[in-house]
Scaffold this motif. Structure first.
Motif, PDB file in Angstrom:
ATOM      1  N   ASP A   1       7.348   6.248   8.145  1.00 23.25           N
ATOM      2  CA  ASP A   1       6.003   6.695   8.500  1.00 23.25           C
ATOM      3  C   ASP A   1       5.494   6.031   9.766  1.00 23.25           C
TER       4      ASP A   1
ATOM      5  N   ILE B   1       3.314  -5.537   8.438  1.00 22.21           N
ATOM      6  CA  ILE B   1       3.064  -6.049   7.095  1.00 22.21           C
ATOM      7  C   ILE B   1       4.271  -6.854   6.623  1.00 22.21           C
TER       8      ILE B   1
ATOM      9  N   PHE C   1       0.409   4.211   6.545  1.00 24.26           N
ATOM     10  CA  PHE C   1       1.554   5.059   6.221  1.00 24.26           C
ATOM     11  C   PHE C   1       0.959   6.371   5.722  1.00 24.26           C
TER      12      PHE C   1
ATOM     13  N   LEU D   1      -2.640   3.921  -2.896  1.00 24.93           N
ATOM     14  CA  LEU D   1      -2.043   2.906  -3.761  1.00 24.93           C
ATOM     15  C   LEU D   1      -0.709   2.445  -3.198  1.00 24.93           C
ATOM     16  N   GLU D   2       0.090   3.423  -2.783  1.00 27.59           N
ATOM     17  CA  GLU D   2       1.428   3.068  -2.318  1.00 27.59           C
ATOM     18  C   GLU D   2       1.365   2.269  -1.022  1.00 27.59           C
TER      19      GLU D   2
ATOM     20  N   MET E   1       0.841  -1.143  -2.175  1.00 24.14           N
ATOM     21  CA  MET E   1       2.060  -1.642  -2.819  1.00 24.14           C
ATOM     22  C   MET E   1       3.092  -2.026  -1.763  1.00 24.14           C
ATOM     23  N   THR E   2       3.167  -1.211  -0.705  1.00 26.05           N
ATOM     24  CA  THR E   2       4.097  -1.533   0.372  1.00 26.05           C
ATOM     25  C   THR E   2       3.718  -2.847   1.032  1.00 26.05           C
ATOM     26  N   GLY E   3       2.407  -3.113   1.092  1.00 20.63           N
ATOM     27  CA  GLY E   3       1.959  -4.385   1.647  1.00 20.63           C
ATOM     28  C   GLY E   3       2.485  -5.586   0.872  1.00 20.63           C
TER      29      GLY E   3
ATOM     30  N   HIS F   1       5.448  -5.920  -0.082  1.00 25.49           N
ATOM     31  CA  HIS F   1       6.879  -6.061   0.185  1.00 25.49           C
ATOM     32  C   HIS F   1       7.263  -7.507   0.453  1.00 25.49           C
ATOM     33  N   LEU F   2       6.478  -8.116   1.340  1.00 29.86           N
ATOM     34  CA  LEU F   2       6.797  -9.460   1.808  1.00 29.86           C
ATOM     35  C   LEU F   2       6.782 -10.489   0.692  1.00 29.86           C
TER      36      LEU F   2
ATOM     37  N   ILE G   1       3.122  -5.610  -9.085  1.00 27.56           N
ATOM     38  CA  ILE G   1       2.723  -5.064  -7.788  1.00 27.56           C
ATOM     39  C   ILE G   1       1.734  -3.924  -7.986  1.00 27.56           C
TER      40      ILE G   1
ATOM     41  N   ARG H   1      -4.231  -3.319   2.689  1.00 29.46           N
ATOM     42  CA  ARG H   1      -2.788  -3.455   2.880  1.00 29.46           C
ATOM     43  C   ARG H   1      -2.460  -4.790   3.547  1.00 29.46           C
TER      44      ARG H   1
ATOM     45  N   THR I   1      -0.439  -8.801   1.881  1.00 26.74           N
ATOM     46  CA  THR I   1       0.605  -9.712   2.348  1.00 26.74           C
ATOM     47  C   THR I   1       0.205 -11.165   2.101  1.00 26.74           C
TER      48      THR I   1
END
Lengths: 366, 333, 257
Positions: free
Chosen positions: A221, A229, C92, C98-99, C102-104, C106-107, C130, C166, C170
Motif C-alpha cells: 500500500d 512504522i 495504508f 483496525l488493520e 494492527m500493522t503498527g 509489527h515492530l 494485537i 498507528r 509502535t
C-alpha cells in the motif's frame, strides 16, 4: 475456502455453509466426472492444480507484497530440474520424494533470495523488467548447460524422471482395487496435488492474517509509510520473494514427477505471463480469486480446444486457430480487458477485518 | 586485431538498430512513465508487413527494381505500424494513464502477447525468409574488415533518422510541446498544449522508427518471425535504460554501446572462459587431455550472447538507475 | 531539572548547493510538547526528515535517550522509539482502520515465521493481543466506531487520528507530528489539540512541527524557531513570541507574500 464459497453464484451470499459444502464436493468429485470424459480431462485437471499452486505462490509476491515478478516460472524450473537431477537416470540418482521435494523447494527459495537481494531497491516497473531478465537468464542457462559438461542436457531436456512414490507406493500406476475396479493414476495424482494445494492455502492463510502478511500489505500500500512504522521492508520483501519461490519450487518438483520429463521449453516467459494473468484475472491478493483465476484460465483453453476445433473444421473445413494460439489469444485478451474493465480482478480482494463479525473477535475481551 | 575491428563494425550496425527502437521506448517512458512492452512487437509487425508487401510487389511488378520495392515496403510498414501505435495508445493505454503504476505495465504485456498471437495467426509459426533485395555479400574488405551494402545503408539511414529526431524534438514547436508534456502533463495542458495529441504523436513516431528498425533487422538477417520482436525489444529497452531512460541522446548512445558490448563480448566470451587458456584451472579440473589436442573447454560459449543485455540491464538499474547520461525526466511519484 | 530525551547536535543538511539546515542544535525534554515552527522553507520538514531517517544529515548527530541514533534507516529509528506521521497523510489506504493500527504493532511483535505457520501458543496469543490493543488504540484516539472502515473512506480528521494511532502502536517515546493541523477546520483542530495533550499526559513526549502558530503557542511547553535553516530561538512560547528576530522572520515572510 471461505473466499471460494463466497464466489459461488447465488448460493454464496445466501447460504455460505451450503456453498462451502458445494465447493468441497466439487473439488472431490471433479476428477471422477472428468474421467468419464476421458483421461485427457483428468490430466488437464491435474495441470490446473499445478497452476493453482503456481498462482498461489506468485500471488504471495504480486498480490500480497505488491512486487511484480515476471520471472516467476524460473522457480518452477528450479524445482523441476531439482527433481530431474536427483530422481532420474540422468545422473543415476533416485532419491525419494520426501528428500527431493523439500530440496527443490529449498533451492527455489535460495534462487528467490539470489534474485531478491539485489533488485529490492528497484521501483515497480523496473523490478518487473529485471525479474523478467532473471527468468530469461535461467532459461538460457538451462538451454546451454549441456556443454562443456552436460548438466541440463540442453534443449532436449531430461526424461525418464522418477514418478511420485509415496512410501513405496508408485502413484503413477493405476491402483487395482478389485479385479474389475481400479483407480486411474491420473486421478491419484489429482488427489495428491489437491492435498498440496490445500496445504498451500492453509499455509498462506496463516501468513496472511499475521504480522508478516500485514507487513507485506503495508509495503504494497505505501512503502514509505511501512518504513515509518518500523517495518524492515528489505527483509519482508526478501521473505516474500523466497516464500513465493518455495511454492514455485514444490510445484516444479511435482510437475517433473508427473510429466516424467523436463525441458527448457516448459519454462518460457509465456508461462510466467500465463501465471501472472491467472493472478490478475482472478483478483490479486484474494486467495479465492487466484484459485478461480488459475482454474478458469487453465481449463478455458482446453474447453475451447475441444469445442472450437470441431466448430472450425465444420465451418472452414480446416483448423484456423490451433489450441496454442487460442490459449495465447485468451490469455492476452484476459490481461488487457481485465486491466481496462475490472482491474481488481474477477473476485477483488477485500480488506481483512472489514466484516463486523470478524473484527469483534478481539473486541469482547478488550 | 582484425577480429576486433570486425566485431566493432558488426556492433555498430546492430547497435544502431537497437538505438532506433530504444528511441521509441525512451520517448514513451519520458512522457508517460510507461514501459511500452509492446514496442518490440511493433518492430516485428513492421518486418512482417514489409515482407508481405515485398512479396506482393515482386509478384505484381517484377520489373520494379530492388530499391523502389524496398521503399514501398518500408512506407507501407511504417503506415501500418503508425496506425497500430495510435490504436494501441488510444484503446489500451489512454484509459490507464492515472491508474496505479503496475496496471499499464500489465496491459502493455498483454498487448505485446496479443500482437504476437495475431501475427502468429496471420503469418504462422514459421520463420519466413526475407528476400535479399540489397546485396548482403561483403564488399572488398577494408583493413581486413568485411562490411555489406546492407550494413552501410543501415548505418547511414539510422544516423539520418536520429539526427532528424533530435532536430524535431529540439527545434520544432511539436518538439517543444513534447518536452513540456514530458516535464509535466498538467502544466503543459494548462499552457495550451493538447497533451492527448502529443502523447498519441509520440506513440506514432516511436512506432514509425520501430517499423524502420524492423525492416532493417529482417533485411540484415534475412528472416522474419512472429516472435522476433521480443529479444530486440528487451535489448532496446536495456539500451534506453543504459543511456538514461527519457533521454533521447542517451538512447542512441546506449544502443550503440550495447551493440558493441554484445558483439565484442560474444566474440571473446568463448576464449575468455576457456579453461584451456588458464593452465592452472585446467590442471585442477583435470582437463589436460581435452586441451592437449587443440581442444577447448569453454564454460560460456557465444550461445550466451543474449545474456549480456539482461545482465547489463540489471546492473545499470541496480547501481545507476539514471543511466550513463542521466535520466532527464524526473520520476512520476 | 528535566531529563533530556532527544538532543540534536549541530545538524546540517545540504541539497546540492542549497543549505537546508545548518548547525541546528536543540534539546527536547522528556514529557514535554516541543514545537518547531518557522516560515515556509525554513527547514522544518527537512529537520523532521533527517531526524526520522528519510534523509542522511551532512553533519551533526542526534542523541536519543542517551545513545546516538542511526542515520538514514527509518525502520531502525522507529525501533529506537521515535514514531512519525506525515504532512500529507500516508495511511495504508486499502486496509481497514483496525488493520492499519494492527500493522503498527509489527515492530513490537515477534512471532517468527515458524511460529505463525505452526500457529503455536505464542503466535496465537500475540495475534489476539494485537487485535485487542489495536481496538484500545482506536478508542484512545476516538475512532473506534470506524474500526472496520477502509482507511481511504475515513474523513480527513479521522485519517489524521488514525495515523496518530498507528504511530502510537509502535510504542514510541517520542511522537513526531508533521503539521498535523494542516487542512483541518477549527473544531477538528481543537479536538486534535486535546488529543495531543492527552498523549503527552500519558507519558509520550511530542515533537510538533506546525505552521499554525496559534496552535503551537497554546499547546507547546517549549518552542524552537527555524529560519533559513538556522535556529533563531528556543524557549517557552511567551518568550519566543516576544523575540525580535522571530517577529522579523515572520513579518518578513508575510511581507514577501
Amino acid at each position: 475456502m471461505n473466499e471460494l464459497a463466497e464466489a459461488v453464484p447465488w448460493l454464496g451470499s445466501r447460504n455460505p455453509k451450503a456453498a462451502r459444502a458445494f465447493v468441497l464436493a466439487l473439488m472431490l468429485i471433479a476428477p471422477l466426472i472428468a474421467v468419464m470424459a476421458g483421461n485427457t480431462w483428468v490430466r488437464i485437471l491435474d495441470f490446473a492444480l499445478l497452476y493453482v499452486m503456481l498462482a498461489l505462490g506468485l500471488n504471495l509476491v504480486v498480490g500480497f507484497a505488491g512486487l511484480l515478478d515476471l520471472g516467476y516460472i524460473a522457480f518452477y524450473a528450479v524445482g523441476a530440474y531439482t527433481w530431474a537431477f536427483l530422481a532420474s537416470p540422468h545422473f543415476g540418482l533416485h532419491l525419494p520424494f520426501w528428500m527431493v521435494l523439500p530440496l527443490g523447494a529449498f533451492f527455489a527459495a535460495i534462487a528467490g533470495l539470489i534474485l531478491g537481494a539485489p533488485v529490492l531497491r528497484l521501483r515497480g516497473d523496473y523490478l518487473a523488467i529485471v525479474t523478467l531478465g532473471f527468468g530469461e537468464i535461467v532459461r538460457i542457462f538451462m538451454n546451454n548447460l549441456n556443454h562443456p559438461i552436460n548438466i541440463t542436457n540442453g534443449p532436449q531436456g531430461i526424461n525418464m524422471l522418477d514418478s511420485l512414490h509415496l512410501f513405496g507406493w508408485d502413484i503413477s500406476r493405476n491402483l487395482q482395487i478389485t479385479e474389475s475396479f481400479r483407480i486411474n493414476s491420473l486421478v491419484l495424482y489429482y488427489y495428491v496435488f489437491l492435498l498440496f494445494v490445500v496445504g498451500s492455502v492453509y499455509v498462506i492463510r496463516r501468513l496472511q492474517v499475521s504480522r508478516i502478511g500485514r507487513g507485506w500489505a503495508a509495503i504494497r500500500d505505501d512503502e514509505l509509510a511501512a518504513k515509518a512504522i518500523g517495518i524492515n521492508t528489505r527483509n519482508m520483501k526478501l521473505l516474500a520473494f523466497s516464500m513465493g519461490a518455495t511454492f514455485g519450487g514444490v510445484a516444479g518438483g511435482l510437475f517433473g514427477a508427473f510429466q516424467g520429463f523436463v525441458s527448457p521449453e516448459s519454462f518460457s516467459l509465456m508461462e510466467s505471463i500465463a501465471v501472472l494473468t491467472m493472478v490478475v484475472f482472478g483478483g490479486m491478493g484474494n486467495l479465492g480469486g487466484v484459485i478461480v483465476g488459475a482454474v478458469a484460465l487453465s481449463l478455458l483453453p482446453e474447453l475451447l480446444r475441444s469445442f472450437a476445433l470441431p466448430v472450425q473444421e465444420a465451418i472452414f473445413g480446416h483448423v484456423l486457430l490451433d489450441p496454442e494460439v487460442l490459449r495465447m489469444l485468451l490469455l492476452s485478451l484476459a490481461m488487457i480487458l481485465m486491466m481496462l474493465l475490472r482491474p481488481a480482478g474477477l473476485l477483488p480482494a477485500h480488506a481483512r477485518y472489514s466484516k463486523p463479525e470478524l473484527a469483534t473477535a478481539g473486541k469482547g475481551k478488550a | 586485431m582484425e577480429t576486433l575491428l570486425q566485431q566493432i563494425v558488426n556492433g555498430l550496425v546492430v547497435g544502431s538498430v537497437y538505438a532506433l527502437v530504444a528511441l521509441g521506448y525512451t520517448m514513451v517512458y519520458g512522457i508517460l512513465g510507461l514501459i511500452n512492452f509492446a514496442h518490440g512487437d511493433v518492430l516485428m509487425v513492421g518486418a512482417l508487413v514489409s515482407l508481405q508487401v515485398v512479396l506482393f510487389v515482386q509478384k505484381t511488378w517484377p520489373a520494379l527494381g530492388a530499391f523502389p520495392t524496398l521503399l514501398i515496403a518500408l512506407v507501407s510498414a511504417m503506415a501500418v505500424c503508425m496506425a497500430m501505435g495510435y490504436i494501441i495508445e488510444r484503446t489500451a493505454y489512454r484509459r490507464l494513464r492515472n491508474a496505479p503504476r503496475l496496471a499499464p505495465l500489465i496491459t502493455a504485456i498483454g498487448v505485446s502477447f496479443l500482437l504476437q498471437t495475431l501475427a502468429m495467426i496471420i503469418w504462422g509459426r514459421n520463420y519466413h525468409s526475407f528476400p535479399q533485395l540489397i546485396d548482403t555479400t561483403p564488399l572488398q574488405p577494408i583493413a581486413g574488415v568485411f562490411i555489406t551494402p546492407v550494413q552501410i545503408i543501415i548505418l547511414l539511414s539510422s544516423a539520418c533518422l536520429m539526427t532528424g529526431l533530435i532536430l524535431l524534438v529540439t527545434r520544432t514547436k511539436l518538439g517543444r510541446a513534447m518536452r513540456a508534456t514530458a516535464e509535466n502533463h498538467r502544466v503543459a495542458s494548462l499552457m495550451g498544449v493538447d497533451t492527448n495529441k502529443i502523447i498519441a504523436t509520440t506513440f506514432v513516431l516511436g512506432s514509425a522508427l520501430a517499423a524502420i528498425a524492423g525492416v532493417m533487422f529482417s533485411t540484415n538477417y534475412g528472416v522474419a518471425h512472429y516472435a522476433m520482436g521480443f529479444i530486440p525489444g528487451i535489448k532496446a529497452f536495456t539500451a534506453a535504460v543504459l543511456g538514461g531512460i527519457g533521454n533521447l541522446g542517451g538512447a542512441m548512445v546506449g544502443g550503440i554501446v550495447l551493440g558493441l558490448v554484445e558483439s565484442i563480448g560474444a566474440g571473446y566470451l568463448g576464449s575468455m572462459t576457456d579453461l584451456c587458456n588458464l593452465p592452472v584451472w585446467a590442471q585442477t579440473a583435470n582437463l589436460q587431455e581435452t586441451c592437449s589436442n587443440g581442444g577447448s573447454f569453454e564454460l560460456l560459449s557465444s550461445n550466451y550472447q543474449d545474456i549480456f543485455a539482461f545482465v547489463i540491464l540489471g546492473i545499470v538499474l541496480i547501481f545507476r538507475p539514471t543511466g550513463l547520461m542521466g535520466e532527464r525526466v524526473s520520476d512520476r511519484a | 531539572m528535566s531529563i533530556t530525551l532527544l538532543e540534536a547536535k549541530n545538524v546540517g543538511k545540504r541539497f546540492g548547493g542549497l543549505t537546508a539546515l545548518s548547525d541546528v542544535s536543540l534539546t527536547i525534554n522528556k514529557g514535554e510538547i516541543y514545537g518547531l515552527i518557522g516560515p515556509n522553507g525554513a527547514g522544518k520538514t527537512t529537520f523532521f526528515n533527517v531526524l526520522t531517517g528519510a534523509y542522511t544529515p551532512n553533519s551533526g548527530e542526534f542523541v536519543f535517550a542517551g545513545s546516538a541514533l542511526p542515520y538514514g534507516k527509518p525502520h531502525e529509528i522507529v525501533a529506537c522509539g521515535i514514531a512519525r506521521t506525515f504532512q500529507n497523510i500516508r495511511l495504508f489506504r486499502e486496509m481497514t482502520a483496525l488493520e492499519n493500527v494492527m500493522t503498527g504493532h509489527h515492530l513490537r511483535s515477534n512471532s517468527t515465521l515458524w511460529g505463525i505457520l505452526a500457529q503455536n501458543r505464542h503466535a496465537r496469543d500475540e495475534e489476539r493481543l494485537i487485535t485487542e490493543r489495536a481496538y484500545e488504540m482506536l478508542r484512545y484516539v476516538g475512532i473506534e466506531r470506524h474500526a472496520t472502515t477502509l482507511a481511504r473512506n475515513l474523513s480527513y480528521g479521522d485519517q489524521r487520528r488514525l495515523e496518530i494511532a498507528r504511530a502510537l502502536a509502535t510504542e514510541p517515546q517520542l511522537l513526531s507530528l508533521d503539521e498535523p493541523a494542516a487542512g483541518m477546520n477549527a473544531t477538528e483542530t481543537a479536538q486534535l489539540r486535546e488529543l495531543i495533550s492527552t498523549i503527552r499526559n500519558d507519558g509520550v513526549t511530542v515533537l510538533l512541527i506546525e505552521h499554525d502558530v496559534k496552535l503551537v503557542m497554546g499547546l507547546c511547553d517549549r518552542v524552537a524557531v527555524l529560519n533559513f535553516g538556522r535556529k533563531i530561538a528556543e524557549d517557552v512560547p511567551a518568550v519566543v513570541q516576544k523575540n525580535h528576530e522571530v517577529i522579523e522572520a515572520y513579518l518578513g515572510s508575510s511581507h514577501a507574500h
